[in-house]
Design an enzyme around this catalytic site. Sequence first.
Site, short mmCIF file in Angstrom:
data_model
loop_
_atom_site.label_atom_id
_atom_site.label_comp_id
_atom_site.label_asym_id
_atom_site.label_seq_id
_atom_site.Cartn_x
_atom_site.Cartn_y
_atom_site.Cartn_z
N LYS A 1 27.18 -86.78 -68.23
CA LYS A 1 26.13 -85.92 -67.67
C LYS A 1 25.95 -84.66 -68.51
O LYS A 1 24.82 -84.23 -68.78
CB LYS A 1 26.49 -85.56 -66.23
N CYS B 1 20.25 -81.02 -46.68
CA CYS B 1 20.63 -79.79 -45.98
C CYS B 1 20.65 -79.92 -44.46
O CYS B 1 21.70 -79.72 -43.84
CB CYS B 1 19.68 -78.65 -46.39
#
Length: 444
Positions: free
Chosen positions: A35, A263
């Site tokens: 990554k 969230c």
Amino acid sequence: MKVAMIGTGYVGLVTGACFADLGHEVVCVDKDEGKVERLRRGEVPIYEPGLEDMVQRNVEAERLSFTTSFAEAVPGRDAVFIAVGTPTKESDGSADLSAVHAAAREIARHLSGYTVIVDKSTVPVGTGDEVEAIIRDENPAAQFDVASNPEFLREGSAIEDFMKPDRVVIGANAERPRRVLQALYRPLTMHETPMVHTSRATAELTKYAANAFLATKVTFINEIADICERVGADVQDVSRGIGLDSRIGPKFLQAGAGFGGSCFPKDTLALTSTARKVGRPTQIVEAVMAANTERKLRMAEKIIDACGGNLESKTLAVLGVTFKPNTDDMRDAPSLDIIPLLQKAGARIRAYDPEGMEEARKYLSDIDWKKDAYSVMPGADALLILTEWNEFRVLDFERIKSLLKAPLVIDLRNIYSLAEMAQAGFIYHSVGRDVVQPAAQMAK
């Protein structure tokens, strides 16, 4: 100023890139070597409008860099942000802070000079105390303070939310860390951004309270939508009628299939877990969570009813699977509950999403994924709209009717008006509004 960002997930990468764009020197740390190499080349692993260009621009300007090494990133930094994941524990719904604690231990080993350690991850009240204790235990000589600076970024508009925020909340228990964070955000003062200075515990709770309240607004209007369908009212007019009240406001009053994402589901669970631990259960938030879970089941039932009560051997064309538009995020997307329920009822699913199909393949099986919106439609018994991507708002109605087996559209995001769908000749089911029959049929 010199900043280190621990974690290159959604929050860490967006925040790090934005700080770099403000002119700060930012290094982002991630343990995934592959990554990091991709990020060094300017390749962004998540979809967020404008983020790839911002990352590439700041990497080229040498304001933004990426590494796997804490030893390289931490020493000499003015601020080190912890922006790692805090997933929900299956055992009790609380936030899993293992990654936060691990980051704190690594940071402690490499501190040099005074540094503000900033909890950017969404964490329960008291996490700052835990981070401070870990660092003092690992490195008693370290010069540091721990602050809380919760993020309020909406996926799909995160860069604008960072650059033009409603507010910046800085939670610190001393003046020195407040001054450091105030200086870090100084470039935003040209927009007269409100800086809310609080204690560390207050800042930690503020993030959870904000998300719980917004989740409550979403759930409230969804329940009003159900009443509207029974009494012949229009939920969009109700939303406007109450949203114009300055005490309520219009945002998060769009009826739909329930909330999802990274969230609201996680943070409402974590807040209720904290509330139970301190002996003050949050009955409202717990009811919101239960209602949202039921919402997805109800939406599947709504689709089945609209299709005549039987999906056996029927093909459904699905537009949109991400939890909201302008993101590839599939976390707790309503589609993850709705589509399997439709499949269990016998439906075959064809689907298209502008950005989320690669991620969706990890969670949904037996889906015939298509290359564009119209490819899902030929011979389908109904068209379902599960995510309100802009490109779905301007579809060619005549082309849709020529492709579908029947002119049946079930829209869980209310992206079309009742009048235009009637005039176009569709049977149109939406949320919190009357069912539309084709204009020609209504005239008979």
